[in-house]
Design an enzyme around this catalytic site. Structure first.
Site, short mmCIF file in Angstrom:
data_model
loop_
_atom_site.label_atom_id
_atom_site.label_comp_id
_atom_site.label_asym_id
_atom_site.label_seq_id
_atom_site.Cartn_x
_atom_site.Cartn_y
_atom_site.Cartn_z
N ARG A 104 0.83 -1.26 0.13
CA ARG A 104 -0.24 -0.02 0.06
C ARG A 104 0.99 1.31 -0.05
O ARG A 104 1.73 1.33 0.79
CB ARG A 104 -0.90 -0.05 1.42
N THR A 108 -0.73 7.46 -0.85
CA THR A 108 -2.07 7.51 -1.52
C THR A 108 -3.12 6.29 -1.12
O THR A 108 -4.30 6.37 -1.43
CB THR A 108 -1.92 7.14 -3.07
N ASP A 200 0.37 -2.87 12.20
CA ASP A 200 0.89 -3.43 10.70
C ASP A 200 1.20 -4.90 10.78
O ASP A 200 2.09 -5.08 11.57
CB ASP A 200 2.08 -2.33 10.40
N ASP A 203 4.58 -6.10 9.75
CA ASP A 203 5.72 -5.55 10.49
C ASP A 203 5.77 -6.42 11.74
O ASP A 203 6.75 -6.72 12.33
CB ASP A 203 5.73 -4.14 10.89
#
Ligand code: PRP
Ligand code: URA
Length: 209
Positions: A104, A108, A200, A203
């Site tokens: 991603r 944006t 995340d 991560d």
């Protein structure tokens, strides 16, 4: 319209709550993501077709049941989807595995494609796309579009946590794809992270932050 199944199994709910905690380290996070994937796989394969098969036990001949119909494939969306593959393969060891690389864009939030390698016969297989997180839906919608362009006709999508925004987008863009969701969360924040979510997923699985 596609089916949306939010998992109500107590073990799945318990394990998801456990890994949401910010102090759970990568080793434990990764292991439990795998366990959740196995449990969700069990739930999401309930309707697979069976056929009769004649076998011989050490005692006698008998008729049992085996999976029939299309062969299966698992397609994780890199990176975080990798965390769900072993748990799925554990349940369906004959499945082939393809990979779709998307990340991603942090500004944006649009998905950027960087890799695609699928089983040669993927158009003849029923495909489970896996990714722990369905946030805006950009990544999963793009991954499924890539599969459809390769001729895949039967697709299911499995994620551990989904935002309502992502579910709505998936249903709009791919109404033929059933969704299997571990937990349906509240909303997306300004950075398009799921709230309450788990942070995340990539991560946390790979220890990159
Ligand atoms: C995460 C996650 C999904 C995507 C979800 O991946 O694993 O692929 O974001 O967000 P979306 O629904 O808004 O597209 P990320 O882009 O962080 O890449 P990574 O797995 O390589 O960390
Ligand atoms: N990707 C993640 O890993 N987590 C989110 O909450 C949203 C997108």
């Amino acid at each position: 319209m596609s089916k949306v199944q939010v998992m109500d199994h107590p073990l799945i709910q318990h394990k998801i709550t456990y890994i949401r905690r910010e102090d759970v380290g990568s080793k434990e996070f990764r292991e439990i993501v795998g366990e959740i994937a196995s449990l969700m796989c069990y739930e999401a394969t309930r309707d697979l077709k069976l056929q009769d098969v004649k076998i011989k036990t050490p005692i006698c001949e008998t008729t049992g049941k085996e999976l029939s119909g299309k062969k299966l494939a698992i397609v994780p969306i890199l990176r975080a989807g990798l965390g769900m593959v072993d748990g799925m393969i554990h349940m369906i060891p004959s499945a082939k595995v393809g990979h779709i690389g998307l990340y991603r864009d942090p500004d944006t939030f649009e998905p950027i494609e960087y890799y695609c390698k699928l089983p040669a016969d993927c158009d003849e297989r029923e495909v489970f796309v896996v990714d722990p997180m369905l946030a805006t839906g950009g990544s999963s919608v793009a991954a499924i579009q890539m599969l459809k362009e390769k001729g895949v006709k039967r697709i299911r999508f499995m994620c551990i946590i989904a935002a309502p925004e992502g579910v709505e987008r998936m249903q709009k863009e791919h109404p033929d794809v059933d969704l299997y969701i571990g937990a349906l969360d509240d909303h997306l924040n300004d950075h398009k992270y799921i709230v309450p979510g788990l942070g995340d997923a990539g991560d946390r699985i790979f220890g990159t932050k």
